[in-house]
Write a protein that holds these residues in place. Structure first.
Motif, mmCIF file in Angstrom:
data_model
loop_
_atom_site.group_PDB
_atom_site.id
_atom_site.type_symbol
_atom_site.label_atom_id
_atom_site.label_comp_id
_atom_site.label_asym_id
_atom_site.label_seq_id
_atom_site.Cartn_x
_atom_site.Cartn_y
_atom_site.Cartn_z
ATOM 1 N N MET A 1 0.845 -1.185 0.000
ATOM 2 C CA MET A 1 0.000 0.000 0.000
ATOM 3 C C MET A 1 0.888 1.244 0.000
ATOM 4 N N SER A 2 0.513 2.237 -0.774
ATOM 5 C CA SER A 2 1.262 3.493 -0.863
ATOM 6 C C SER A 2 0.995 4.366 0.351
ATOM 7 N N ALA A 3 1.934 5.248 0.627
ATOM 8 C CA ALA A 3 1.771 6.208 1.718
ATOM 9 C C ALA A 3 0.767 7.287 1.308
ATOM 10 N N PRO A 4 0.021 7.833 2.263
ATOM 11 C CA PRO A 4 -0.927 8.911 1.938
ATOM 12 C C PRO A 4 -0.207 10.124 1.344
ATOM 13 N N VAL A 5 -0.914 10.818 0.445
ATOM 14 C CA VAL A 5 -0.426 12.057 -0.154
ATOM 15 C C VAL A 5 -1.467 13.138 0.074
ATOM 16 N N ALA A 6 -1.048 14.378 -0.008
ATOM 17 C CA ALA A 6 -1.951 15.497 0.248
ATOM 18 C C ALA A 6 -2.718 15.887 -1.007
ATOM 19 N N ARG A 7 -4.045 16.023 -0.859
ATOM 20 C CA ARG A 7 -4.859 16.677 -1.890
ATOM 21 C C ARG A 7 -4.869 18.141 -1.480
ATOM 22 N N ARG A 8 -4.528 19.020 -2.415
ATOM 23 C CA ARG A 8 -4.377 20.440 -2.099
ATOM 24 C C ARG A 8 -5.330 21.306 -2.923
ATOM 25 N N THR A 9 -5.630 22.476 -2.385
ATOM 26 C CA THR A 9 -6.373 23.475 -3.141
ATOM 27 C C THR A 9 -5.454 24.019 -4.233
ATOM 28 N N VAL A 10 -6.006 24.813 -5.118
ATOM 29 C CA VAL A 10 -5.216 25.466 -6.157
ATOM 30 C C VAL A 10 -4.131 26.337 -5.525
ATOM 31 N N ASP A 11 -4.409 26.890 -4.352
ATOM 32 C CA ASP A 11 -3.448 27.742 -3.646
ATOM 33 C C ASP A 11 -2.450 26.961 -2.807
ATOM 34 N N VAL A 19 -4.865 8.028 0.162
ATOM 35 C CA VAL A 19 -3.981 6.948 -0.274
ATOM 36 C C VAL A 19 -4.191 6.745 -1.770
ATOM 37 N N PRO A 20 -3.131 6.838 -2.564
ATOM 38 C CA PRO A 20 -3.284 6.675 -4.011
ATOM 39 C C PRO A 20 -3.696 5.253 -4.385
ATOM 40 N N PRO A 21 -4.677 5.128 -5.289
ATOM 41 C CA PRO A 21 -5.001 3.794 -5.795
ATOM 42 C C PRO A 21 -3.872 3.276 -6.682
ATOM 43 N N VAL A 25 -0.803 5.273 -8.934
ATOM 44 C CA VAL A 25 0.637 5.091 -8.718
ATOM 45 C C VAL A 25 1.303 4.666 -10.021
ATOM 46 N N ALA A 26 0.711 3.690 -10.712
ATOM 47 C CA ALA A 26 1.300 3.175 -11.954
ATOM 48 C C ALA A 26 1.418 4.257 -13.027
ATOM 49 N N LEU A 27 0.451 5.189 -13.058
ATOM 50 C CA LEU A 27 0.451 6.247 -14.080
ATOM 51 C C LEU A 27 1.106 7.540 -13.601
ATOM 52 N N GLY A 28 1.588 7.566 -12.369
ATOM 53 C CA GLY A 28 2.236 8.768 -11.846
ATOM 54 C C GLY A 28 1.268 9.922 -11.634
ATOM 55 N N LEU A 29 0.035 9.609 -11.189
ATOM 56 C CA LEU A 29 -0.994 10.633 -11.006
ATOM 57 C C LEU A 29 -0.947 11.210 -9.600
ATOM 58 N N GLU A 30 -1.414 12.442 -9.471
ATOM 59 C CA GLU A 30 -1.508 13.097 -8.163
ATOM 60 C C GLU A 30 -2.948 13.526 -7.918
ATOM 61 N N PRO A 31 -3.303 13.769 -6.669
ATOM 62 C CA PRO A 31 -4.684 14.157 -6.380
ATOM 63 C C PRO A 31 -5.024 15.506 -7.017
ATOM 64 N N HIS A 32 -6.201 15.575 -7.640
ATOM 65 C CA HIS A 32 -6.682 16.820 -8.237
ATOM 66 C C HIS A 32 -7.488 17.583 -7.191
ATOM 67 N N PRO A 33 -7.424 18.914 -7.157
ATOM 68 C CA PRO A 33 -8.210 19.675 -6.176
ATOM 69 C C PRO A 33 -9.711 19.396 -6.248
ATOM 70 N N GLU A 34 -10.233 19.054 -7.426
ATOM 71 C CA GLU A 34 -11.670 18.819 -7.598
ATOM 72 C C GLU A 34 -12.083 17.410 -7.182
ATOM 73 N N GLY A 35 -11.123 16.521 -6.954
ATOM 74 C CA GLY A 35 -11.368 15.103 -6.718
ATOM 75 C C GLY A 35 -10.745 14.310 -7.845
ATOM 76 N N GLY A 36 -10.573 13.018 -7.646
ATOM 77 C CA GLY A 36 -9.919 12.195 -8.649
ATOM 78 C C GLY A 36 -8.411 12.415 -8.661
ATOM 79 N N TRP A 37 -7.771 11.871 -9.677
ATOM 80 C CA TRP A 37 -6.305 11.847 -9.797
ATOM 81 C C TRP A 37 -5.929 12.248 -11.216
#
Length: 161
Positions: A1-11, A19-21, A25-37
């Motif tokens: 399991m991956s370590a948690p990452v921060a979902r951040r506002t635009v600011d 926790v990234p699905p 992780v495989a696609l190198g995605l990060e949390p989007h401010p609106e939700g999703g990756w």
């Protein structure tokens, strides 16, 4: 399991720790401010002048919605073309172009044309949009033209800090 990452506002303010699905992780995605990756995968080399300043002619991202996740109401100042990759369908809801979203047309992106699903959909510039949660995982690409900038992006009021 991956370590948690921060979902951040635009600011840059932390909204939550997630926790990234595995696919993110495989696609190198990060949390989007609106939700999703997401991850930007392409930026056009040519630039265009807009009333908001110079922007790339177009940009492209991967956008992943894991089971149960949705994106919040948001509006982008450019046209956005959604391209479905699967494996599961995605429901994209439009909310008009007023000062706040009003739940409207729902577009089903997916493989079953006979069921009213389609492989791509256009959200015109300035139209509110969100995705609705589902039981499955969906990967799409989003092309924005003129290119995406967080300066041209706005979340619905209930999501602003």
């Amino acid at each position: 399991m991956s370590a948690p990452v921060a979902r951040r506002t635009v600011d840059g303010e932390i909204i939550e720790w997630v926790v990234p699905p595995a696919r993110a992780v495989a696609l190198g995605l990060e949390p989007h401010p609106e939700g999703g990756w997401y991850r930007r995968t392409w930026t056009a080399g040519a630039a265009v002048a807009t009333d908001r300043g110079e922007r790339p002619a177009a940009t492209l991202i991967y956008f992943l919605l894991p089971p149960g996740e949705a994106s919040a109401w948001h509006v982008v100042a450019s046209d956005e073309l959604w391209l479905w990759h699967g494996p599961d369908p995605l429901l994209l809801q439009l909310g008009g172009s007023g000062p706040a979203p009003l739940a409207g047309e729902v577009i089903a992106l997916g493989p079953r044309e006979e069921a009213g699903e389609r492989a791509q959909a256009l959200v015109p510039a300035g139209v509110w949009q969100r995705t609705l949660p589902s039981d499955g995982e969906t990967l799409v690409s989003c092309v924005v033209s003129p290119g995406f900038s967080f300066d041209d992006f706005r979340l619905g009021e209930e999501h602003n800090p």
